[in-house]
Enzyme design. Sequence first.
Site, PDB file in Angstrom:
ATOM      1  N   GLU A 101      46.006  32.875  46.473  1.00  0.00           N
ATOM      2  CA  GLU A 101      44.601  32.482  46.650  1.00  0.00           C
ATOM      3  C   GLU A 101      44.427  30.965  46.783  1.00  0.00           C
ATOM      4  OE1 GLU A 101      41.715  34.937  44.511  1.00  0.00           O
ATOM      5  OE2 GLU A 101      40.411  33.201  44.387  1.00  0.00           O
ATOM      6  N   GLU A 152      33.746  47.904  45.867  1.00  0.00           N
ATOM      7  CA  GLU A 152      34.818  47.040  46.408  1.00  0.00           C
ATOM      8  C   GLU A 152      35.170  47.478  47.826  1.00  0.00           C
ATOM      9  OE1 GLU A 152      35.652  44.399  44.812  1.00  0.00           O
ATOM     10  OE2 GLU A 152      35.890  44.738  42.655  1.00  0.00           O
ATOM     11  N   HIS A 197      31.314  38.402  43.999  1.00  0.00           N
ATOM     12  CA  HIS A 197      31.875  38.288  42.650  1.00  0.00           C
ATOM     13  C   HIS A 197      31.352  37.083  41.863  1.00  0.00           C
ATOM     14  CE1 HIS A 197      34.435  41.490  44.004  1.00  0.00           C
ATOM     15  NE2 HIS A 197      35.151  41.499  42.899  1.00  0.00           N
ATOM     16  N   ARG A 243      59.760  37.524  29.229  1.00  0.00           N
ATOM     17  CA  ARG A 243      59.550  36.595  30.373  1.00  0.00           C
ATOM     18  C   ARG A 243      59.463  37.309  31.719  1.00  0.00           C
ATOM     19  NH1 ARG A 243      63.140  32.745  27.818  1.00  0.00           N
ATOM     20  NH2 ARG A 243      61.849  31.312  26.624  1.00  0.00           N
ATOM     21  N   ARG A 284      42.326  34.393  50.585  1.00  0.00           N
ATOM     22  CA  ARG A 284      42.242  35.488  49.611  1.00  0.00           C
ATOM     23  C   ARG A 284      40.916  35.406  48.838  1.00  0.00           C
ATOM     24  NH1 ARG A 284      46.691  38.183  45.454  1.00  0.00           N
ATOM     25  NH2 ARG A 284      45.190  39.606  44.508  1.00  0.00           N
ATOM     26  N   HIS A 331      30.260  38.485  38.619  1.00  0.00           N
ATOM     27  CA  HIS A 331      30.939  38.170  37.351  1.00  0.00           C
ATOM     28  C   HIS A 331      29.955  37.576  36.356  1.00  0.00           C
ATOM     29  CE1 HIS A 331      35.370  37.805  38.980  1.00  0.00           C
ATOM     30  NE2 HIS A 331      35.009  39.048  38.733  1.00  0.00           N
ATOM     31  N   HIS A 336      32.028  46.891  36.561  1.00  0.00           N
ATOM     32  CA  HIS A 336      32.393  45.791  37.452  1.00  0.00           C
ATOM     33  C   HIS A 336      31.833  46.013  38.862  1.00  0.00           C
ATOM     34  CE1 HIS A 336      34.766  42.590  39.224  1.00  0.00           C
ATOM     35  NE2 HIS A 336      35.278  43.443  40.085  1.00  0.00           N
ATOM     36  N   LYS A 369      47.267  40.468  40.981  1.00  0.00           N
ATOM     37  CA  LYS A 369      46.472  39.722  39.994  1.00  0.00           C
ATOM     38  C   LYS A 369      46.438  40.528  38.703  1.00  0.00           C
ATOM     39  CE  LYS A 369      43.198  37.009  42.695  1.00  0.00           C
ATOM     40  NZ  LYS A 369      41.769  36.813  43.002  1.00  0.00           N
ATOM     41  N   ASN A 403      36.439  37.662  47.019  1.00  0.00           N
ATOM     42  CA  ASN A 403      35.483  37.442  45.933  1.00  0.00           C
ATOM     43  C   ASN A 403      34.040  37.529  46.404  1.00  0.00           C
ATOM     44  OD1 ASN A 403      37.289  37.009  43.732  1.00  0.00           O
ATOM     45  ND2 ASN A 403      37.861  35.093  44.710  1.00  0.00           N
ATOM     46  N   LYS A 463      43.456  45.046  52.035  1.00  0.00           N
ATOM     47  CA  LYS A 463      43.876  44.197  50.914  1.00  0.00           C
ATOM     48  C   LYS A 463      45.292  43.675  51.143  1.00  0.00           C
ATOM     49  CE  LYS A 463      43.567  42.803  46.442  1.00  0.00           C
ATOM     50  NZ  LYS A 463      43.135  43.079  45.102  1.00  0.00           N
TER      51      LYS A 463
HETATM   52  P1  NAD Z   1      38.308  50.954  33.992  1.00  0.00           P
HETATM   53  O1  NAD Z   1      39.740  50.706  34.055  1.00  0.00           O
HETATM   54  O2  NAD Z   1      37.579  50.613  32.736  1.00  0.00           O
HETATM   55  O3  NAD Z   1      38.068  52.492  34.347  1.00  0.00           O
HETATM   56  C1  NAD Z   1      36.770  53.005  34.305  1.00  0.00           C
HETATM   57  C2  NAD Z   1      36.688  54.198  33.333  1.00  0.00           C
HETATM   58  O4  NAD Z   1      37.264  55.328  33.960  1.00  0.00           O
HETATM   59  C3  NAD Z   1      37.427  53.987  32.031  1.00  0.00           C
HETATM   60  O5  NAD Z   1      36.693  54.597  31.001  1.00  0.00           O
HETATM   61  C4  NAD Z   1      38.739  54.750  32.257  1.00  0.00           C
HETATM   62  O6  NAD Z   1      39.310  55.188  31.053  1.00  0.00           O
HETATM   63  C5  NAD Z   1      38.256  55.899  33.095  1.00  0.00           C
HETATM   64  N1  NAD Z   1      39.229  56.517  33.979  1.00  0.00           N
HETATM   65  C6  NAD Z   1      40.105  55.896  34.819  1.00  0.00           C
HETATM   66  N2  NAD Z   1      40.745  56.814  35.555  1.00  0.00           N
HETATM   67  C7  NAD Z   1      40.282  58.033  35.191  1.00  0.00           C
HETATM   68  C8  NAD Z   1      40.536  59.352  35.631  1.00  0.00           C
HETATM   69  N3  NAD Z   1      41.368  59.618  36.634  1.00  0.00           N
HETATM   70  N4  NAD Z   1      39.888  60.364  35.009  1.00  0.00           N
HETATM   71  C9  NAD Z   1      38.985  60.111  34.017  1.00  0.00           C
HETATM   72  N5  NAD Z   1      38.675  58.873  33.591  1.00  0.00           N
HETATM   73  C10 NAD Z   1      39.324  57.847  34.173  1.00  0.00           C
HETATM   74  O7  NAD Z   1      37.527  50.184  35.156  1.00  0.00           O
HETATM   75  P2  NAD Z   1      37.790  50.085  36.729  1.00  0.00           P
HETATM   76  O8  NAD Z   1      36.447  50.153  37.335  1.00  0.00           O
HETATM   77  O9  NAD Z   1      38.846  50.984  37.173  1.00  0.00           O
HETATM   78  O10 NAD Z   1      38.359  48.597  36.892  1.00  0.00           O
HETATM   79  C11 NAD Z   1      37.553  47.473  36.604  1.00  0.00           C
HETATM   80  C12 NAD Z   1      38.435  46.304  36.259  1.00  0.00           C
HETATM   81  O11 NAD Z   1      39.246  45.978  37.376  1.00  0.00           O
HETATM   82  C13 NAD Z   1      37.661  45.055  35.914  1.00  0.00           C
HETATM   83  O12 NAD Z   1      38.179  44.506  34.736  1.00  0.00           O
HETATM   84  C14 NAD Z   1      37.907  44.129  37.068  1.00  0.00           C
HETATM   85  O13 NAD Z   1      37.856  42.771  36.709  1.00  0.00           O
HETATM   86  C15 NAD Z   1      39.281  44.559  37.498  1.00  0.00           C
HETATM   87  N6  NAD Z   1      39.637  44.219  38.872  1.00  0.00           N
HETATM   88  C16 NAD Z   1      40.831  43.622  39.085  1.00  0.00           C
HETATM   89  C17 NAD Z   1      41.225  43.310  40.373  1.00  0.00           C
HETATM   90  C18 NAD Z   1      42.582  42.719  40.616  1.00  0.00           C
HETATM   91  O14 NAD Z   1      42.865  42.337  41.757  1.00  0.00           O
HETATM   92  N7  NAD Z   1      43.446  42.643  39.624  1.00  0.00           N
HETATM   93  C19 NAD Z   1      40.389  43.619  41.452  1.00  0.00           C
HETATM   94  C20 NAD Z   1      39.182  44.249  41.211  1.00  0.00           C
HETATM   95  C21 NAD Z   1      38.799  44.541  39.905  1.00  0.00           C
HETATM   96  N1  GLY Z   2      40.058  41.365  43.859  1.00  0.00           N
HETATM   97  C1  GLY Z   2      40.298  40.007  44.260  1.00  0.00           C
HETATM   98  C2  GLY Z   2      41.715  39.735  44.617  1.00  0.00           C
HETATM   99  O1  GLY Z   2      42.582  40.576  44.455  1.00  0.00           O
HETATM  100  O2  GLY Z   2      42.030  38.668  45.061  1.00  0.00           O
END
Ligand code: NAD
Ligand code: GLY
Length: 367
Positions: A242, A190, A253, A126, A246, A257, A270, A148, A250, A232
């Site tokens: 949000e 971003e 997005h 939990r 917030r 998306h 992404h 998030k 997006n 941020k």
């Molecule tokens: P990811 O986590 O898939 O990383 C991209 C690639 O890089 C992967 O293959 C990973 O293994 C590799 N990688 C990461 N760090 C590395 C390093 N230092 N050295 C070598 N390889 C490395 O993708 P991402 O672009 O980091 O994140 C995209 C995700 O984030 C999406 O799912 C998106 O929806 C999410 N997101 C979330 C928020 C939030 O607020 N929670 C905001 C924006 C995006």
């Molecule tokens: N990346 C969108 C948010 O964090 O609200």
Amino acid sequence: MTMERTVRVELGPQSYDVHIAPGALAELGATVAALGSATGAVVITDSNVGPLYGARAVESLRAASLAASVIEFPAGEVNKTLATVDSLLDDLLAVAPPIDRNTVIVALGGGVVGDVAGLVAAIALRGLRVVQCPTSLLACVDSSVGGKTGVDHATGKNLIGAFHQPGAVVVDVETLTTLPREELCNGLAESVKHGAIRDAALLDFIEAHVADILDCDAESMCELIGRNVAIKAAVVADDEKETGNRAHLNFGHTIGHAIEVCVGYDAIRHGEAVSLGMIAANRLAVSRGLMASADANRIERVLVSLSLPVRRGGLDADEIWAICQHDKKARGGKVRMVLVGALETVAIHDDITAADVAMALGALGEE
Ligand code: NAD
Ligand code: GLY
């Protein structure tokens, strides 16, 4: 001037620091220990990042007298699923020594790891504390901050999740040196978004430092990440869950998306989808007289300079529209989109029609 930066995310009793520095991973153990009452930590990472940085994270945790173990899942957005969460929970509940309410989860990796491990932390026993250790630029500038967490569903991105703020964020910019170039560029989408919605000076910075940023120069990275995290942090402090502004984060997005769902999570990154989504949104903003063509062209030039896509043919407008109707921002079947007017001026528009989306997508097909 020191490269190191600390940005505070002000959320009352849930406030936390984002620490940005070359070599910061060595301080992970001390950071987890400073949260208080932690007995051990479980590092959740993916199959690319684990072999590179898992041992360093464990070494730092053990040096702070914390029990530490690592669990990995296969890298990639296609694995950002409830099935992965389920499997990680099995692994987490089997680690020795067993986890308890004082166990801290460390999310070591990109945005996929941050979102998945954050959700695991939100629901295991939990709710366990989580420390985000972003290693992709996208995670450093955006996803590791703000709480998030979540996974994708066949009908849309990030449709299952929870708000779960980290206890701290540790950004070691040295880890970015192993990030493939396309992934570095992916994260910059971003950052351009943050500049367009909140801080035109950030766009100036990116324009002036493209080469250093793409070279992963440590000083430029600390500055870039520090500026993005400050934006941020301010947005999240103002509207954590949000209910209002917030949603400005997006920008790009809604269509972005939808493109990800349409072409497949393994066919586009992404940030690349967000880049296309910003171009499409700007076409609509210009057509409504909200944005000057000069600003739309400037954003496009910056995206191109960062090797981000600004054109993509073959998208089916009806399909994109249908997916947009599942977007989390949709209300009562109405599609809502964030449009930028003058730079730093943003509004959420709830009168978006199928024809608007088709027209916006037209910007992606032009020569
Ligand atoms: P990811 O986590 O898939 O990383 C991209 C690639 O890089 C992967 O293959 C990973 O293994 C590799 N990688 C990461 N760090 C590395 C390093 N230092 N050295 C070598 N390889 C490395 O993708 P991402 O672009 O980091 O994140 C995209 C995700 O984030 C999406 O799912 C998106 O929806 C999410 N997101 C979330 C928020 C939030 O607020 N929670 C905001 C924006 C995006
Ligand atoms: N990346 C969108 C948010 O964090 O609200």
